[in-house]
Design a protein around this motif. Structure first.
Motif, PDB file in Angstrom:
ATOM      1  N   PRO A 124       0.791  -1.238   0.000  1.00 51.59           N
ATOM      2  CA  PRO A 124       0.000   0.000   0.000  1.00 51.59           C
ATOM      3  C   PRO A 124       0.818   1.281   0.000  1.00 51.59           C
ATOM      4  CG  PRO A 124      -1.022  -1.595   1.449  1.00 51.59           C
ATOM      5  CD  PRO A 124       0.271  -2.209   0.988  1.00 51.59           C
ATOM      6  N   TYR A 177       2.181   1.866  -3.398  1.00 54.00           N
ATOM      7  CA  TYR A 177       1.142   2.253  -4.351  1.00 54.00           C
ATOM      8  C   TYR A 177       0.804   3.729  -4.210  1.00 54.00           C
ATOM      9  CZ  TYR A 177       0.405  -2.788  -4.970  1.00 54.00           C
ATOM     10  OH  TYR A 177       0.581  -4.114  -5.241  1.00 54.00           O
ATOM     11  N   GLU A 207      -1.149   7.085   6.183  1.00 49.78           N
ATOM     12  CA  GLU A 207      -0.754   5.678   6.102  1.00 49.78           C
ATOM     13  C   GLU A 207       0.425   5.379   7.017  1.00 49.78           C
ATOM     14  OE1 GLU A 207       1.076   1.981   4.792  1.00 49.78           O
ATOM     15  OE2 GLU A 207       1.959   3.981   4.929  1.00 49.78           O
ATOM     16  N   SER A 253       0.994  -1.403   5.760  1.00 52.70           N
ATOM     17  CA  SER A 253      -0.403  -1.249   6.138  1.00 52.70           C
ATOM     18  C   SER A 253      -1.193  -2.505   5.811  1.00 52.70           C
ATOM     19  CB  SER A 253      -1.008  -0.048   5.414  1.00 52.70           C
ATOM     20  OG  SER A 253      -2.401   0.011   5.622  1.00 52.70           O
ATOM     21  N   ASN A 254      -2.299  -2.707   6.561  1.00 52.45           N
ATOM     22  CA  ASN A 254      -3.181  -3.840   6.313  1.00 52.45           C
ATOM     23  C   ASN A 254      -4.239  -3.530   5.261  1.00 52.45           C
ATOM     24  OD1 ASN A 254      -1.960  -5.576   8.188  1.00 52.45           O
ATOM     25  ND2 ASN A 254      -3.154  -4.702   9.879  1.00 52.45           N
ATOM     26  N   MET A 255      -4.178  -2.354   4.666  1.00 53.40           N
ATOM     27  CA  MET A 255      -5.146  -1.995   3.641  1.00 53.40           C
ATOM     28  C   MET A 255      -5.066  -2.974   2.466  1.00 53.40           C
ATOM     29  SD  MET A 255      -5.422   2.133   3.244  1.00 53.40           S
ATOM     30  CE  MET A 255      -3.711   2.309   2.736  1.00 53.40           C
ATOM     31  N   THR A 256      -6.240  -3.380   2.000  1.00 51.08           N
ATOM     32  CA  THR A 256      -6.280  -4.244   0.824  1.00 51.08           C
ATOM     33  C   THR A 256      -6.044  -3.413  -0.434  1.00 51.08           C
ATOM     34  OG1 THR A 256      -8.670  -3.943   0.568  1.00 51.08           O
ATOM     35  CG2 THR A 256      -7.923  -5.755   1.986  1.00 51.08           C
ATOM     36  N   LYS A 257      -5.756  -4.113  -1.522  1.00 50.28           N
ATOM     37  CA  LYS A 257      -5.547  -3.414  -2.784  1.00 50.28           C
ATOM     38  C   LYS A 257      -6.799  -2.662  -3.215  1.00 50.28           C
ATOM     39  CE  LYS A 257      -1.938  -6.434  -4.641  1.00 50.28           C
ATOM     40  NZ  LYS A 257      -1.535  -7.320  -5.767  1.00 50.28           N
ATOM     41  N   ARG A 258      -7.958  -3.226  -2.870  1.00 54.74           N
ATOM     42  CA  ARG A 258      -9.214  -2.563  -3.240  1.00 54.74           C
ATOM     43  C   ARG A 258      -9.344  -1.227  -2.503  1.00 54.74           C
ATOM     44  NH1 ARG A 258     -14.639  -6.024  -2.899  1.00 54.74           N
ATOM     45  NH2 ARG A 258     -13.432  -7.117  -4.525  1.00 54.74           N
ATOM     46  N   ARG A 259      -8.984  -1.202  -1.230  1.00 55.51           N
ATOM     47  CA  ARG A 259      -9.070   0.036  -0.461  1.00 55.51           C
ATOM     48  C   ARG A 259      -8.061   1.064  -0.947  1.00 55.51           C
ATOM     49  NH1 ARG A 259      -9.995  -1.634   5.926  1.00 55.51           N
ATOM     50  NH2 ARG A 259     -12.058  -2.598   5.647  1.00 55.51           N
TER      51      ARG A 259
END
Length: 366
Positions: A70, A73, A132, A144-150
């Motif tokens: 994340p 990205y 972040e 981070s634990n955020m998914t790619k979708r988030r």
């Protein structure tokens, strides 16, 4: 009488760009001056560097699978925004000076919208990276634990906000129906919009300041606790490195944006009495430099990113000597792997192809 009639008919769509420039007293030269040449030359030079630097960042993140997280990205999206800022500013440079006379109102609004969109996206990405980093550091995680979708949703929201801000002046918040509210820096823009834009960025700065202050206090506290079980040298180095990063981030933002924000505020509050036209172009060049500083701060402080840059430059400059095959983006896992990269040094001159070290993206680095 004709002029008075034009001014009284405040929503007359036939008023061209020069009408608004003459209204606020902003001079449009019919011939190129030395000042115009210096500003455009300096601006285009900055644009080229901005585009190349951010292209390098985007290529490194795409080609190295170690960066498929994340935070990277968001850094890649920030590099895309900064790259777009370089292109938008180049477009401004190529449509300024005597060339302004040839612009229609639609072309003028597009020119301004590109700048607004790119700079808004760049600042929004700075804020997103700060949030972040706060999340990962407080939870004591590397990524981070955020998914790619988030992450994708966040990136879409950033660009949606940027596009919205870019369309505001051309759609409804301009001075075409209120000539007394015209800006001297951007003659078709409302002075109230410029005040709003400047205050919004200043608030963003203070939010970033609060976030990084919170990070520093938290890490300092954790370092003091950890130092009871580890060496004092490591404790001190963590705090010093974090302070350096915070100082660079906030310092770059203040240095690059404060002159422009102050100019917008003065223009919005004082109008012609601010004499903003005498220095606003230089302030815009300085603000654009923030798009160049961003990849330096967020990327070049990462050893793994540096090594990926070295590999890319090696394979661009010495393709035959540096590569035995053409690797795909999927094959590239790390610049440390000579076999995966197909970048096998055989001579002393080709030693740059060999990337050494490991991933050093740590809390202290960012």
């Amino acid at each position: 009488m004709a002029t008075e009639s034009s001014v009284s008919n405040t929503c007359n769509s036939t008023n061209d760009v020069l009408f608004f420039y003459n209204l606020v007293g902003k001079r449009v030269n019919s011939e190129w001056t030395a000042r115009d040449v210096v500003v455009i030359g300096l601006g285009l030079t900055v644009c080229v560097i901005v585009v190349l630097a951010n292209l390098m960042v985007m290529a490194a993140i795409y080609m190295n699978r170690r960066f498929h997280f994340p935070i990277y990205y968001l850094l890649g999206n920030m590099a895309a925004a900064d790259l777009f800022a370089g292109i938008a500013y180049a477009n401004l440079m190529l449509n300024t000076g005597p060339w302004t006379r040839m612009l229609t109102k639609e072309q003028w609004y597009i020119r301004g919208a590109l700048i607004d969109i790119s700079l808004t996206a760049s600042v929004a990405n700075l804020l997103a990276v700060a949030v972040e980093r706060h999340q990962t550091i407080v939870t004591m995680q590397l990524h981070s634990n955020m998914t790619k979708r988030r992450v994708l949703l966040l990136i879409v929201c950033i660009w949606a906000t940027a596009i919205l801000m870019g369309l505001v002046p051309s759609t409804f918040w301009n001075c075409e129906c209120d000539l007394a509210d015209c800006s001297t820096v951007a003659p078709l823009y409302s002075r109230r919009f410029l005040i709003f834009w400047a205050v919004l960025n200043l608030l963003t700065f203070f939010v970033m300041l609060a976030i990084y202050t919170r990070i520093f206090i938290y890490v300092k506290y954790q370092s003091q606790y950890t130092s009871r079980h580890t060496s004092e040298i490591r404790h001190s180095q963590t705090v010093v490195n974090l302070m350096k990063t915070i100082s660079m981030v906030l310092g770059a933002f203040v240095i690059c944006w404060t002159p422009g924000l102050v100019t917008l505020l003065l223009d919005g509050l004082l109008g012609k009495d601010s004499h903003a036209n005498s220095y606003e172009k230089y302030c815009l060049v300085v603000a654009e430099c923030n798009s160049l500083v961003n990849p330096v701060i967020y990327s070049l402080r990462d050893d793994e990113m540096r090594k990926t840059f070295q590999w890319i430059l090696c394979c661009l400059c010495r393709r035959r000597a540096c590569r035995q095959k053409e690797p795909s983006a999927v094959e590239i896992d790390s610049p440390r792997s000579e076999e995966t990269l197909g970048c096998v040094p055989k001579t002393e001159d080709q030693a740059l192809c060999k990337a050494q070290g490991n991933n050093s993206w740590t809390v202290a680095a960012l």
